[in-house]
Motif scaffolding. Structure first.
Motif, PDB file in Angstrom:
ATOM      1  N   GLU A  46     -97.156  33.125  97.913  1.00 46.02           N
ATOM      2  CA  GLU A  46     -98.530  33.627  98.064  1.00 46.02           C
ATOM      3  C   GLU A  46     -99.018  33.378  99.486  1.00 46.02           C
ATOM      4  N   PRO A  47     -99.640  34.385 100.124  1.00 46.45           N
ATOM      5  CA  PRO A  47    -100.173  34.171 101.479  1.00 46.45           C
ATOM      6  C   PRO A  47    -101.309  33.146 101.469  1.00 46.45           C
ATOM      7  N   ALA A  48    -101.312  32.289 102.459  1.00 45.56           N
ATOM      8  CA  ALA A  48    -102.397  31.329 102.682  1.00 45.56           C
ATOM      9  C   ALA A  48    -102.935  31.611 104.077  1.00 45.56           C
ATOM     10  N   GLU A  49    -104.252  31.742 104.186  1.00 45.14           N
ATOM     11  CA  GLU A  49    -104.829  32.163 105.462  1.00 45.14           C
ATOM     12  C   GLU A  49    -105.845  31.161 105.983  1.00 45.14           C
ATOM     13  N   GLY A  50    -105.565  30.655 107.199  1.00 42.18           N
ATOM     14  CA  GLY A  50    -106.499  29.827 107.940  1.00 42.18           C
ATOM     15  C   GLY A  50    -107.077  30.670 109.060  1.00 42.18           C
ATOM     16  N   ARG A  51    -107.765  30.034 110.001  1.00 44.89           N
ATOM     17  CA  ARG A  51    -108.315  30.799 111.116  1.00 44.89           C
ATOM     18  C   ARG A  51    -107.177  31.284 112.002  1.00 44.89           C
ATOM     19  N   ASN A  52    -107.051  32.570 112.137  1.00 43.66           N
ATOM     20  CA  ASN A  52    -106.059  33.248 112.967  1.00 43.66           C
ATOM     21  C   ASN A  52    -104.613  32.930 112.567  1.00 43.66           C
ATOM     22  N   LEU A  53    -104.381  32.589 111.309  1.00 43.05           N
ATOM     23  CA  LEU A  53    -103.029  32.272 110.858  1.00 43.05           C
ATOM     24  C   LEU A  53    -102.874  32.653 109.389  1.00 43.05           C
ATOM     25  N   ARG A  54    -101.815  33.412 109.095  1.00 46.38           N
ATOM     26  CA  ARG A  54    -101.445  33.712 107.713  1.00 46.38           C
ATOM     27  C   ARG A  54    -100.002  33.259 107.531  1.00 46.38           C
ATOM     28  N   VAL A  55     -99.778  32.436 106.496  1.00 47.56           N
ATOM     29  CA  VAL A  55     -98.459  31.879 106.213  1.00 47.56           C
ATOM     30  C   VAL A  55     -98.100  32.179 104.762  1.00 47.56           C
ATOM     31  N   THR A  56     -96.867  32.622 104.546  1.00 54.07           N
ATOM     32  CA  THR A  56     -96.337  32.794 103.199  1.00 54.07           C
ATOM     33  C   THR A  56     -95.039  32.000 103.115  1.00 54.07           C
ATOM     34  N   GLU A  70     -74.388  32.098 113.257  1.00 55.02           N
ATOM     35  CA  GLU A  70     -74.330  32.889 114.489  1.00 55.02           C
ATOM     36  C   GLU A  70     -73.925  32.048 115.695  1.00 55.02           C
ATOM     37  N   ARG A  71     -74.310  30.786 115.695  1.00 59.52           N
ATOM     38  CA  ARG A  71     -73.995  29.895 116.820  1.00 59.52           C
ATOM     39  C   ARG A  71     -72.893  28.900 116.477  1.00 59.52           C
ATOM     40  N   GLY A  72     -72.423  28.954 115.237  1.00 60.71           N
ATOM     41  CA  GLY A  72     -71.382  28.018 114.834  1.00 60.71           C
ATOM     42  C   GLY A  72     -71.880  26.584 114.763  1.00 60.71           C
ATOM     43  N   TRP A  73     -73.161  26.405 114.528  1.00 61.49           N
ATOM     44  CA  TRP A  73     -73.767  25.071 114.523  1.00 61.49           C
ATOM     45  C   TRP A  73     -73.967  24.596 113.092  1.00 61.49           C
ATOM     46  N   TYR A  74     -73.797  23.281 112.879  1.00 66.54           N
ATOM     47  CA  TYR A  74     -74.119  22.692 111.580  1.00 66.54           C
ATOM     48  C   TYR A  74     -74.493  21.232 111.785  1.00 66.54           C
ATOM     49  N   ALA A  75     -75.164  20.670 110.795  1.00 66.14           N
ATOM     50  CA  ALA A  75     -75.491  19.242 110.804  1.00 66.14           C
ATOM     51  C   ALA A  75     -75.507  18.755 109.363  1.00 66.14           C
ATOM     52  N   GLU A  76     -74.970  17.572 109.159  1.00 72.28           N
ATOM     53  CA  GLU A  76     -74.969  16.970 107.837  1.00 72.28           C
ATOM     54  C   GLU A  76     -76.032  15.888 107.781  1.00 72.28           C
ATOM     55  N   GLY A  77     -76.495  15.583 106.574  1.00 68.87           N
ATOM     56  CA  GLY A  77     -77.525  14.574 106.382  1.00 68.87           C
ATOM     57  C   GLY A  77     -78.381  14.956 105.191  1.00 68.87           C
ATOM     58  N   ARG A  78     -79.584  14.478 105.164  1.00 71.44           N
ATOM     59  CA  ARG A  78     -80.557  14.834 104.113  1.00 71.44           C
ATOM     60  C   ARG A  78     -81.543  15.794 104.742  1.00 71.44           C
ATOM     61  N   TRP A  79     -81.514  17.042 104.318  1.00 73.91           N
ATOM     62  CA  TRP A  79     -82.334  18.086 104.920  1.00 73.91           C
ATOM     63  C   TRP A  79     -83.236  18.747 103.884  1.00 73.91           C
ATOM     64  N   VAL A  80     -84.431  19.113 104.336  1.00 78.52           N
ATOM     65  CA  VAL A  80     -85.317  19.996 103.577  1.00 78.52           C
ATOM     66  C   VAL A  80     -85.566  21.196 104.480  1.00 78.52           C
ATOM     67  N   VAL A  81     -85.268  22.379 103.962  1.00 78.41           N
ATOM     68  CA  VAL A  81     -85.434  23.617 104.727  1.00 78.41           C
ATOM     69  C   VAL A  81     -86.543  24.428 104.076  1.00 78.41           C
ATOM     70  N   VAL A  82     -87.528  24.810 104.892  1.00 81.27           N
ATOM     71  CA  VAL A  82     -88.644  25.630 104.421  1.00 81.27           C
ATOM     72  C   VAL A  82     -88.526  26.987 105.091  1.00 81.27           C
ATOM     73  N   GLU A  83     -88.466  28.032 104.278  1.00 81.69           N
ATOM     74  CA  GLU A  83     -88.424  29.402 104.795  1.00 81.69           C
ATOM     75  C   GLU A  83     -89.805  30.012 104.601  1.00 81.69           C
ATOM     76  N   PHE A  84     -90.359  30.536 105.690  1.00 78.98           N
ATOM     77  CA  PHE A  84     -91.694  31.122 105.574  1.00 78.98           C
ATOM     78  C   PHE A  84     -91.884  32.234 106.582  1.00 78.98           C
ATOM     79  N   GLU A  85     -92.953  32.991 106.374  1.00 81.98           N
ATOM     80  CA  GLU A  85     -93.383  34.025 107.306  1.00 81.98           C
ATOM     81  C   GLU A  85     -94.733  33.596 107.849  1.00 81.98           C
ATOM     82  N   ALA A  86     -94.950  33.863 109.142  1.00 84.04           N
ATOM     83  CA  ALA A  86     -96.218  33.500 109.771  1.00 84.04           C
ATOM     84  C   ALA A  86     -96.633  34.604 110.727  1.00 84.04           C
ATOM     85  N   GLU A  87     -97.940  34.833 110.799  1.00 81.27           N
ATOM     86  CA  GLU A  87     -98.479  35.819 111.726  1.00 81.27           C
ATOM     87  C   GLU A  87     -99.897  35.434 112.123  1.00 81.27           C
ATOM     88  N   ALA A  88    -100.289  35.881 113.307  1.00 79.75           N
ATOM     89  CA  ALA A  88    -101.680  35.743 113.731  1.00 79.75           C
ATOM     90  C   ALA A  88    -102.483  36.816 112.998  1.00 79.75           C
TER      91      ALA A  88
END
Length: 189
Positions: A46-56, A70-88
Motif C-alpha cells: 500500500e502506498p504511504a505518502e509523506g510530504r513530497n514522498l510516496r513509498v510502497t 550483474e556485478r558478481g557481488w555477494y555477502a553472507e551474514g544476517r540480512w534483511v532486504v526491503v524492496e520498495f518503490e519511492a517517488e517525489a
C-alpha cells in the motif's frame, strides 16, 4: 502621524520581524530543528505518502546471503532486504532518499552501502516516476523482535525530515532464505 508614515512603520516592523526570524533560524543548531518528524504508517503493498514522498513497500525478506548477479557481488551474514518503490510527489528539488534505516530497540542500522550493492542512500527521486529500490540491512546474528523500518527524504547529508515513512517488521516471523537476489536499481514498472 499620517497614514503614509504609519504604513511605512508597519512595513519596517514586518521586515524587522522577518529578518529576526531568518537570523534565529540561521544560528539554531541542527539538533534543535524538527526533533521528531511526522510519522506516516506503511503496510506492504500500500502506498504511504509523506510530504513530497510516496513509498510502497513491496516485500521484506530475511536471508543468510545477498547477491547482485550483474556485478558478481555477494555477502553472507544476517540480512534483511526491503524492496520498495519511492517517488517525489511535489518537487524534485533536494528530493533524495537520505534516510533508509532499520531500528531495533535502541539500535539503528542503516541500509548497507558496501561496494557492489545496487542501492544505498542517497537516491535521487523524481515526480511521477517511481524508483525501484532494494535496501539491504546487515544485522547481528542475535537480532530479533519487532524492528521499525524508516524511510525519509531530504537534502544530501541532512537527515532531518519533516515526515518519516515507518513500517514495523517482525524479524522473528520472517523465514530466513538461503539467498536473496537484490533487484537492480531502476524505474519501477
Amino acid at each position: 502621524m499620517n497614514r503614509a508614515a504609519r504604513l511605512a512603520l508597519h512595513w519596517a516592523a514586518a521586515a524587522a520581524l522577518v529578518a529576526a526570524a531568518w537570523g534565529l533560524h540561521a544560528i539554531t543548531p541542527p539538533g534543535m530543528i524538527a526533533a521528531e518528524p511526522f510519522r506516516v504508517d506503511a503496510r506492504i503493498g500500500e502506498p504511504a505518502e509523506g510530504r513530497n514522498l510516496r513509498v510502497t513497500v513491496n516485500g521484506v525478506h530475511a536471508a543468510s546471503k545477498v547477491t547482485e548477479p550483474e556485478r558478481g557481488w555477494y555477502a553472507e551474514g544476517r540480512w534483511v532486504v526491503v524492496e520498495f518503490e519511492a517517488e517525489a510527489t511535489e518537487s524534485e528539488r533536494e528530493a533524495y532518499l537520505s534516510v533508509m534505516r532499520l531500528r531495533i530497540g535502541d539500535r539503528t542500522y542503516r541500509a548497507s552501502e558496501r561496494p557492489g550493492l545496487g542501492f544505498g542512500p542517497p537516491a535521487r527521486l523524481s515526480v511521477g516516476l517511481p524508483r525501484q529500490i532494494s535496501a539491504a540491512f546487515e544485522l547481528p546474528e542475535n537480532a530479533g523482535g519487532i524492528a521499525e523500518l524508516g524511510i525519509a527524504y531530504g537534502a544530501i547529508g541532512d537527515e532531518r525530515a519533516d515526515s518519516l515513512v515507518v513500517m514495523p517488521i517482525d524479524l522473528d516471523a520472517l523465514e530466513v532464505q538461503p539467498e536473496v537476489e537484490l533487484a537492480p536499481p531502476g524505474w519501477a514498472e
